[in-house]
Structures are given as structure tokens and as C-alpha cells.
Design a protein around this motif. Structure first.
Motif, PDB file in Angstrom:
ATOM      1  N   PRO A 168       0.551  -1.348  -0.099  1.00 17.76           N
ATOM      2  CA  PRO A 168       0.149  -0.204  -0.058  1.00 17.76           C
ATOM      3  C   PRO A 168       0.469   1.189  -0.030  1.00 17.76           C
ATOM      4  O   PRO A 168       0.128   1.904  -0.879  1.00 17.76           O
ATOM      5  CB  PRO A 168      -0.942  -0.642   1.390  1.00 17.76           C
ATOM      6  N   LEU A 169       1.839   1.125   0.706  1.00 20.12           N
ATOM      7  CA  LEU A 169       2.754   2.325   0.809  1.00 20.12           C
ATOM      8  C   LEU A 169       3.649   2.856  -0.819  1.00 20.12           C
ATOM      9  O   LEU A 169       3.697   3.420  -0.969  1.00 20.12           O
ATOM     10  CB  LEU A 169       4.108   2.326   2.301  1.00 20.12           C
ATOM     11  N   TRP A 170       3.721   1.413  -1.154  1.00 24.38           N
ATOM     12  CA  TRP A 170       4.383   2.208  -2.230  1.00 24.38           C
ATOM     13  C   TRP A 170       3.591   2.313  -3.459  1.00 24.38           C
ATOM     14  O   TRP A 170       3.594   3.026  -4.841  1.00 24.38           O
ATOM     15  CB  TRP A 170       5.087   1.331  -2.544  1.00 24.38           C
ATOM     16  N   LEU A 171       2.252   1.838  -3.144  1.00 18.04           N
ATOM     17  CA  LEU A 171       0.625   2.021  -4.499  1.00 18.04           C
ATOM     18  C   LEU A 171       0.660   3.727  -3.764  1.00 18.04           C
ATOM     19  O   LEU A 171       0.719   4.369  -5.526  1.00 18.04           O
ATOM     20  CB  LEU A 171      -0.582   1.437  -3.938  1.00 18.04           C
ATOM     21  N   MET A 172       0.913   4.317  -3.000  1.00 21.87           N
ATOM     22  CA  MET A 172       0.480   5.275  -3.028  1.00 21.87           C
ATOM     23  C   MET A 172       1.423   6.667  -3.224  1.00 21.87           C
ATOM     24  O   MET A 172       1.755   7.311  -4.516  1.00 21.87           O
ATOM     25  CB  MET A 172       0.980   5.960  -2.046  1.00 21.87           C
ATOM     26  N   VAL A 173       3.269   5.983  -3.378  1.00 26.46           N
ATOM     27  CA  VAL A 173       4.025   6.595  -4.267  1.00 26.46           C
ATOM     28  C   VAL A 173       4.016   6.316  -5.299  1.00 26.46           C
ATOM     29  O   VAL A 173       4.399   7.124  -6.483  1.00 26.46           O
ATOM     30  CB  VAL A 173       4.943   6.182  -3.607  1.00 26.46           C
ATOM     31  N   GLY A 174       3.583   4.821  -5.946  1.00 26.99           N
ATOM     32  CA  GLY A 174       3.261   4.857  -7.837  1.00 26.99           C
ATOM     33  C   GLY A 174       2.143   5.391  -8.086  1.00 26.99           C
ATOM     34  O   GLY A 174       2.022   6.326  -9.318  1.00 26.99           O
ATOM     35  N   MET A 175       0.748   5.789  -7.191  1.00 31.81           N
ATOM     36  CA  MET A 175       0.416   6.571  -7.890  1.00 31.81           C
ATOM     37  C   MET A 175       0.507   8.426  -8.252  1.00 31.81           C
ATOM     38  O   MET A 175       0.050   9.188  -9.532  1.00 31.81           O
ATOM     39  CB  MET A 175      -0.850   6.801  -6.909  1.00 31.81           C
ATOM     40  N   ALA A 176       1.509   9.371  -7.188  1.00 30.36           N
ATOM     41  CA  ALA A 176       2.109  10.367  -8.317  1.00 30.36           C
ATOM     42  C   ALA A 176       3.080  10.360  -8.506  1.00 30.36           C
ATOM     43  O   ALA A 176       3.532  11.112  -9.328  1.00 30.36           O
ATOM     44  CB  ALA A 176       2.311  10.885  -6.115  1.00 30.36           C
ATOM     45  N   GLY A 177       3.443   9.170  -8.214  1.00 27.58           N
ATOM     46  CA  GLY A 177       4.932   8.870  -9.507  1.00 27.58           C
ATOM     47  C   GLY A 177       4.981   8.550 -10.887  1.00 27.58           C
ATOM     48  O   GLY A 177       6.165   8.268 -12.006  1.00 27.58           O
ATOM     49  N   SER A 178       4.496   7.193 -10.708  1.00 25.41           N
ATOM     50  CA  SER A 178       3.972   6.211 -12.227  1.00 25.41           C
ATOM     51  C   SER A 178       4.238   6.993 -13.369  1.00 25.41           C
ATOM     52  O   SER A 178       4.560   6.501 -14.381  1.00 25.41           O
ATOM     53  CB  SER A 178       2.579   5.554 -12.053  1.00 25.41           C
ATOM     54  N   TRP A 179       3.534   8.243 -13.338  1.00 27.53           N
ATOM     55  CA  TRP A 179       3.361   9.150 -14.718  1.00 27.53           C
ATOM     56  C   TRP A 179       5.029   9.269 -14.805  1.00 27.53           C
ATOM     57  O   TRP A 179       4.844   9.529 -16.101  1.00 27.53           O
ATOM     58  CB  TRP A 179       1.949  10.550 -14.645  1.00 27.53           C
ATOM     59  N   THR A 180       5.197   9.492 -14.380  1.00 25.69           N
ATOM     60  CA  THR A 180       6.602  10.664 -14.528  1.00 25.69           C
ATOM     61  C   THR A 180       7.834   9.299 -14.737  1.00 25.69           C
ATOM     62  O   THR A 180       8.281   9.258 -15.853  1.00 25.69           O
ATOM     63  CB  THR A 180       7.262  11.103 -13.292  1.00 25.69           C
ATOM     64  N   VAL A 181       7.836   7.819 -14.303  1.00 27.25           N
ATOM     65  CA  VAL A 181       8.314   7.027 -14.678  1.00 27.25           C
ATOM     66  C   VAL A 181       7.764   6.232 -16.213  1.00 27.25           C
ATOM     67  O   VAL A 181       9.007   6.275 -16.885  1.00 27.25           O
ATOM     68  CB  VAL A 181       7.539   5.843 -13.340  1.00 27.25           C
ATOM     69  N   HIS A 182       6.758   6.653 -16.727  1.00 28.81           N
ATOM     70  CA  HIS A 182       6.385   5.520 -17.482  1.00 28.81           C
ATOM     71  C   HIS A 182       6.907   6.910 -19.011  1.00 28.81           C
ATOM     72  O   HIS A 182       7.604   6.644 -19.965  1.00 28.81           O
ATOM     73  CB  HIS A 182       4.791   6.203 -17.471  1.00 28.81           C
ATOM     74  N   ASN A 183       6.639   8.589 -18.712  1.00 25.46           N
ATOM     75  CA  ASN A 183       7.242   9.128 -19.525  1.00 25.46           C
ATOM     76  C   ASN A 183       9.097   9.021 -19.710  1.00 25.46           C
ATOM     77  O   ASN A 183       9.216   8.820 -20.758  1.00 25.46           O
ATOM     78  CB  ASN A 183       6.947  11.041 -18.756  1.00 25.46           C
ATOM     79  N   PHE A 184       9.685   8.411 -18.258  1.00 25.43           N
ATOM     80  CA  PHE A 184      11.231   8.958 -18.363  1.00 25.43           C
ATOM     81  C   PHE A 184      11.607   7.201 -19.375  1.00 25.43           C
ATOM     82  O   PHE A 184      12.388   8.060 -20.166  1.00 25.43           O
ATOM     83  CB  PHE A 184      11.588   8.340 -17.332  1.00 25.43           C
ATOM     84  N   ARG A 185      10.638   6.213 -19.042  1.00 28.11           N
ATOM     85  CA  ARG A 185      10.847   4.924 -20.214  1.00 28.11           C
ATOM     86  C   ARG A 185      11.064   5.296 -20.702  1.00 28.11           C
ATOM     87  O   ARG A 185      11.470   4.838 -22.071  1.00 28.11           O
ATOM     88  CB  ARG A 185      10.015   3.836 -19.500  1.00 28.11           C
ATOM     89  N   ASN A 186       9.443   5.694 -21.558  1.00 26.75           N
ATOM     90  CA  ASN A 186      10.182   6.192 -22.789  1.00 26.75           C
ATOM     91  C   ASN A 186      10.377   7.242 -23.503  1.00 26.75           C
ATOM     92  O   ASN A 186      10.835   6.630 -25.043  1.00 26.75           O
ATOM     93  CB  ASN A 186       8.447   6.558 -23.734  1.00 26.75           C
TER      94      ASN A 186
END
Length: 375
Positions: free
Chosen positions: A173-191
């Protein structure tokens, strides 16, 4: 009687799993829609600009936060939430703008889209290639960069982060909270890094690598510099003051990115893969409170969007009604709460086109939303 019911249920399943290409749906339904549905709606351009104005207003007010008593700083939180929603609106309105449903292509389309996507850290040239061309033509297939990773793909840093962040039966759950805010940035950086550093389909840390032309590659690089300049300008304006930056920059972006990711997670990640681009099987539409459809351009109607990418979003509900008439019980139409629970109760790697598995490969769960919840 039970045997008859079982046979009927089996027939419905077979019929549902028979894949139909997006173009077939579009050809059948388009004559049933009014011509106005396919005309650009420039009124939404004003909404995009208003939400840019909300961000500017929020930053302007934040310039005085260092003069507020500490016990009154909480009064800024509602404005931060409104700014976060504005970032979501900027994404969805820019999305519609680049699909051509807001205005016909003009010289203003590109600069407005650039500004609208800047808070999402998304170069518009990459968006056009990644979303409009690759994702829409290869939705939830092996060639779609937005799909879940395959279990068989190598355990790269990209796969590790996605497994850590995304909603699943395994997520902390704690990583999910981080992921909700950070996944878009990770997705962008990855591509972005895949395109700028390699521009090769053999890149393995993305779910599916795509390539762009040398001209577009250079344009994406320049757009990244421009977006970085916009963000640094905001931070300079806020004087890198910790309170101003936390409340007026980090918090709105976190809220905006989390809201966008909520939609994106439920659009496709709970659906099966398809070799044929069948939006009623590889995409999902949500039943959400009407206020969210009003605020977010009916983005919950995602299956409908994949059938008609450039249609005026006001007509998505009409498309949904037609789908329910002509393809009853076929589409993935699900209550928003059920959609989220489905993601949290299933693993996030594809074992094959119709089966999810976990990071260890020990679980085996049917991908079909209809298997879990009846719409």
C-alpha cells in the motif's frame, strides 16, 4: 435446466471472445450518430486555457505563502487540489486537441498542446507518436507500449518499478501511494529515454519499444528542454521556497498525476491482450459520478474513445448506448469501485493473452473482466 443455462453461458462466452476489429464497430455505428458528433468543439479550447489560468493564479497566490502564518497554510490545500484537477483537465483536453476533436489542425494546435502537456512532462511530438499512432493502432497488444509487462520479459528496472508501483494483488500500500503520484513520470522517462537514447525496437526495459523519425527524435529532445525550462521557471518564481514548492508545485502535480493514472490504470491494465484491435475486449469504460464526466470530458468512456478517437467527447454516452444495443453484454463497462478492486485483486503480468500471473509466475488468473464482474 442447469445444463441449458450452462450451454447458454458458454455460447455467450464464445461470442464475446470472438474478436472484432475497431474499424468494424466504427463502420456500423457511424451512420447512427449525428454529423455534429464529428465536428470539432472549440468551446473545449476555452476550458483548456481556463485551467492554464488556474495554475497561474495558484502560483501567483503561492508567492505570498511565506507571509502567511503557519497555522493558516492549510487554507491553500483546497486550491492545491483544484490545481491538481486542472492538470488532469489539461491532459484530457490536450489529448482531445491532438486527436482533432477540439479544433481543426492549425498553427495554434502545437503550442497549445505543448503548454497543456508541459505539467505532465510529456513532449507533444512523442505523445502524437506514442498515443495517437502506436497505442491506438495496437491497443493492448504485444506492440503496445502502454500494456502490462509479459511475465516472460526480462526483469529490467522498468519492469521492477512497474511491479512495485501499480495496483495489483502484490503491491504494498505504501508503494502504491508513491506510485499513484510517480508512475506517470516513470512512464514518461521510460519512453522518452528509450527514444532519445536508443530509438530501437530491441529496447527491453519498456513493455514494447517504438521508434520515431530522426526529425521527430530531435523535436522530442528540444521539447524536453522546453518543458524543463517551464518547470524551472515555476520553481524560480516560487523562489525554491520549501513551503511554496511543496504546496503549489509538488502537491498539485502529485494530485494531477495520480488522478490521470487512476483513469489510465483502469483503461486497459485489467483487460486481456488482443492480437486484433478489439476495443470492447482490450479496453474498459467506467461508470463514475456525473461530476467527473463533466470535469474530465467523459474520459471514463474509454472504449467509446477507442472506437472513435476524434469524435466530440460529448457524444461518448451516445456511442455507449449504441454499443449496448448492437453489442449487448460485450463491452467491459464496470463501476469505478469494482474496476479498482479488480486491479487490486489480480496480478499485473501477462502469462499469455488471456491470463494474468504474478512476479513469481505462481498465480494464474483469467484476464476477462466479464469473468469477475457482470456489467
Amino acid at each position: 435446466m442447469n445444463s441449458e443455462k450452462m450451454l447458454i453461458s458458454l455460447d455467450e462466452t464464445v461470442e464475446r471472445e470472438r474478436l472484432i476489429h475497431q474499424s468494424v464497430y466504427a463502420k456500423k455505428l457511424r451512420p447512427l450518430l449525428p454529423s455534429d458528433a464529428f465536428e470539432p468543439d472549440p468551446s473545449k479550447l476555452a476550458i483548456l486555457l481556463i485551467n492554464l489560468g488556474i495554475l497561474l493564479l495558484g502560483w501567483g497566490i503561492a508567492d505570498y505563502l511565506d507571509r502567511w502564518p503557519v497555522y493558516l497554510l492549510w487554507l491553500y490545500l483546497p486550491l492545491a487540489a483544484i490545481m491538481g484537477n486542472s492538470i488532469i483537465v489539461l491532459l484530457f483536453s490536450s489529448h482531445d486537441l491532438m486527436h482533432g476533436s477540439i479544433q481543426k489542425k492549425s498553427r495554434l494546435t502545437y503550442p497549445i498542446a505543448f503548454l497543456g502537456l508541459s505539467m505532465l512532462l510529456m513532449p507533444p511530438t512523442q505523445w502524437k507518436s506514442l498515443h495517437n499512432l502506436v497505442h491506438h493502432n495496437n491497443t493492448n497488444s504485444l506492440a503496445d507500449p502502454d500494456r502490462n509487462y509479459l511475465y516472460q520479459q526480462p526483469d529490467t528496472w522498468g519492469k521492477w518499478i512497474q511491479n512495485l508501483f501499480v495496483p495489483s494483488v502484490e503491491v504494498n500500500p505504501l508503494w502504491l501511494m508513491v506510485g499513484m503520484a510517480g508512475s506517470w513520470t516513470v512512464h514518461n522517462f521510460r519512453n522518452v529515454s528509450s527514444v532519445l537514447l536508443f530509438n530501437d525496437k530491441s529496447v527491453d526495459y519498456v513493455p514494447a519499444a517504438f521508434t520515431v523519425s530522426p526529425k521527430d527524435r530531435l523535436t522530442i529532445a528540444l521539447e524536453c528542454v522546453g518543458i524543463l525550462g517551464i518547470h524551472l521557471s515555476v520553481l524560480f518564481y516560487l523562489e525554491f521556497n520549501p513551503i511554496k514548492v511543496a504546496l503549489a508545485y509538488i502537491l498539485p502535480i502529485a494530485i494531477g498525476h495520480a488522478g490521470a493514472m487512476f483513469y489510465i490504470y483502469t483503461n486497459h491494465m485489467g483487460c486481456q491482450m488482443t492480437g486484433i484491435n478489439d476495443p470492447l475486449i482490450n479496453s474498459a469504460s467506467l461508470r463514475v459520478p456525473k461530476i467527473f464526466d463533466l470535469l474530465h470530458f467523459n474520459f471514463s468512456h474509454h472504449t467509446e474513445h477507442h472506437i472513435f478517437p476524434s469524435i466530440n467527447s460529448d457524444y461518448y454516452p451516445m456511442v455507449q448506448e449504441l454499443l449496448e444495443i448492437h453489442y449487448p453484454d460485450r463491452m467491459n463497462l464496470i463501476d469505478v469501485g469494482q474496476a479498482w478492486r479488480l486491479l487490486m485483486q489480480t496480478p499485473r503480468h501477462y502469462q499469455d493473452e488471456v491470463t494474468f500471473t504474478d512476479s513469481s509466475g505462481t498465480m494464474s488468473v483469467n484476464c476477462s473482466i466479464a469473468e469477475h464482474y457482470k456489467s
